[in-house]
Design an enzyme around this catalytic site. Structure first.
Site, short mmCIF file in Angstrom:
data_model
loop_
_atom_site.label_atom_id
_atom_site.label_comp_id
_atom_site.label_asym_id
_atom_site.label_seq_id
_atom_site.Cartn_x
_atom_site.Cartn_y
_atom_site.Cartn_z
N LYS A 81 0.58 -1.51 0.14
CA LYS A 81 0.11 -0.04 -0.12
C LYS A 81 0.78 0.98 -0.22
O LYS A 81 0.11 2.43 -0.43
CB LYS A 81 -0.79 0.22 1.30
N ASP A 82 1.58 1.17 0.15
CA ASP A 82 3.29 2.01 0.38
C ASP A 82 3.22 2.40 -0.94
O ASP A 82 4.59 3.68 -1.14
CB ASP A 82 4.17 1.89 1.17
N ARG A 129 -8.62 7.90 3.11
CA ARG A 129 -9.26 7.27 2.68
C ARG A 129 -10.34 6.32 3.85
O ARG A 129 -11.59 6.32 4.27
CB ARG A 129 -8.55 5.73 1.94
N ARG A 130 -9.83 5.96 4.65
CA ARG A 130 -10.16 5.68 6.37
C ARG A 130 -11.29 6.69 7.31
O ARG A 130 -12.92 7.02 6.91
CB ARG A 130 -9.49 5.08 7.16
N ARG A 147 -0.22 10.42 13.95
CA ARG A 147 0.57 9.61 13.45
C ARG A 147 1.96 8.82 14.29
O ARG A 147 0.86 8.54 15.13
CB ARG A 147 1.57 10.68 12.77
N ARG A 153 1.32 4.68 17.70
CA ARG A 153 -0.82 4.68 17.94
C ARG A 153 -1.51 4.00 18.65
O ARG A 153 -2.43 4.71 19.34
CB ARG A 153 -1.43 4.34 16.42
N CYS A 240 -0.87 7.57 -2.69
CA CYS A 240 -1.27 6.61 -1.30
C CYS A 240 -2.39 7.27 -0.40
O CYS A 240 -2.53 6.46 1.05
CB CYS A 240 0.37 6.56 -0.41
#
Length: 321
Positions: A81-82, A129-130, A147, A153, A240
């Site tokens: 995904k990166d 996106r989330r 972040r 997190r 991304c």
């Protein structure tokens, strides 16, 4: 070949991924010596601004790719995904191993799931996106920037800075972490990032010896699905860190691809789906999948996705390079 150097980021998750590939290589080639080259990327250094503003595509891979190109490293292991759709000249994705779970995970110390959050609750994520998909479901909660690595997190959530957070399920599972309350966020209700849950092994295109060495890592069904999703991203000219999502599934020779483009505030969610029979597990099937992704992107662009993305790039200042 006696020695392989794998370039990787230094986070616990990146190290897990690199060590996972290292272990598979050593299992296959017991006499091989494998070393890790740990590097910091721009995305690791800049932690006080949203990812969309950090500076374009490849924010977590550029320094690692530079190490491949100059010969400091032989392989790089990335979270797919990166990885930008267009790789630097001279580099290829030599192998895409079998995918882990690809959905997202809601985590909280107090609330069972997204629906259980009270109005005004604070949910943390660094992903537009989330954010978009959450706000489409729960416009009455606050989604704020989060972040740091997975452990950081989770710690911030446990300290009470957030009522809940959302992370990639694969990362949480790979690190053996958890929260008191968890709920899966999966397709079709909640679409993942392009390539989420999949790893990519990158190398120089002229290293045929490495392609042969790592060929056993390739999982063609995963490659087909990932390339369909990446074709969708490429067709949107997306980075991304934009509100783009995709989910590809391959079953009985039929590839299904669902794509999403959204307003960051969740006020508009554009979704389309395509299905196509794929010509076996082959390089031709990979090309078919990529073209299918681009076709789906065209449909969403015609439906209004282009206007959303162009405005977002202008407003958020993402460098499209």
């Amino acid at each position: 070949m006696k020695k392989i150097v794998i370039a990787t980021r230094g986070s616990a998750l990146a190290l897990w991924q690199a060590n996972h590939i290292k272990a598979l290589l050593l299992e296959r080639y017991p006499d091989l010596h494998v070393e890790l080259l740990i590097l910091k990327t721009r995305g690791d250094v800049i932690l006080d601004v949203p990812l969309a503003k950090v500076g374009g595509k490849g924010v977590f891979v550029k320094e690692i790719e530079d190490a491949l190109l100059c010969g400091r490293a032989d392989l790089a292991v990335h979270s797919m995904k990166d990885v930008p759709m267009v790789l630097p000249e001279g580099l290829i994705l030599g192998a895409v191993p079998q995918r882990e779970v690809k959905g997202d995970l809601f985590l909280s110390e107090r609330y069972d799931d997204l629906a259980a959050l009270p109005p005004g609750a604070t949910l943390g994520t660094s992903s537009l996106r989330r954010q978009a998909q959450v706000l489409a479901m729960r416009p009455d909660i606050n989604v704020t920037m989060l972040r740091g690595n997975v452990e950081t997190r989770l710690r911030k959530m446990r300290e009470g800075q957030y009522d809940a957070i959302i992370l990639a399920c694969a990362g949480v599972k790979r690190l053996g972490l958890s929260a008191s309350r968890e709920a899966a966020l999966t397709a079709p209700d909640f679409l993942p990032a392009v390539g989420q849950g999949a790893l990519g092994v990158e190398m120089r295109a002229d290293r045929e010896d490495l392609r042969e060495l790592t060929a056993f890592l390739e999982h063609m069904p995963t490659r087909i699905c990932v390339e369909a999703e990446r074709g969708f991203l490429a067709g949107l000219d997306g980075g991304c860190q934009v509100p783009i999502a995709a989910d590809a599934q391959l079953k009985d020779g039929k590839l299904s691809l669902e794509g999403l483009v959204a307003e960051p505030d969740g006020s508009v969610i554009l979704r389309r789906t395509l299905q196509r029979h794929i010509d076996g597990n082959s390089e031709h099937a990979v090309a078919q999948a990529e073209e299918m992704g681009k076709k789906l992107a065209d449909e969403l662009l015609e439906a209004g996705a282009g206007a959303i993305l162009e405005r977002l790039y202008a407003e958020e200042g993402e460098v499209r390079s």
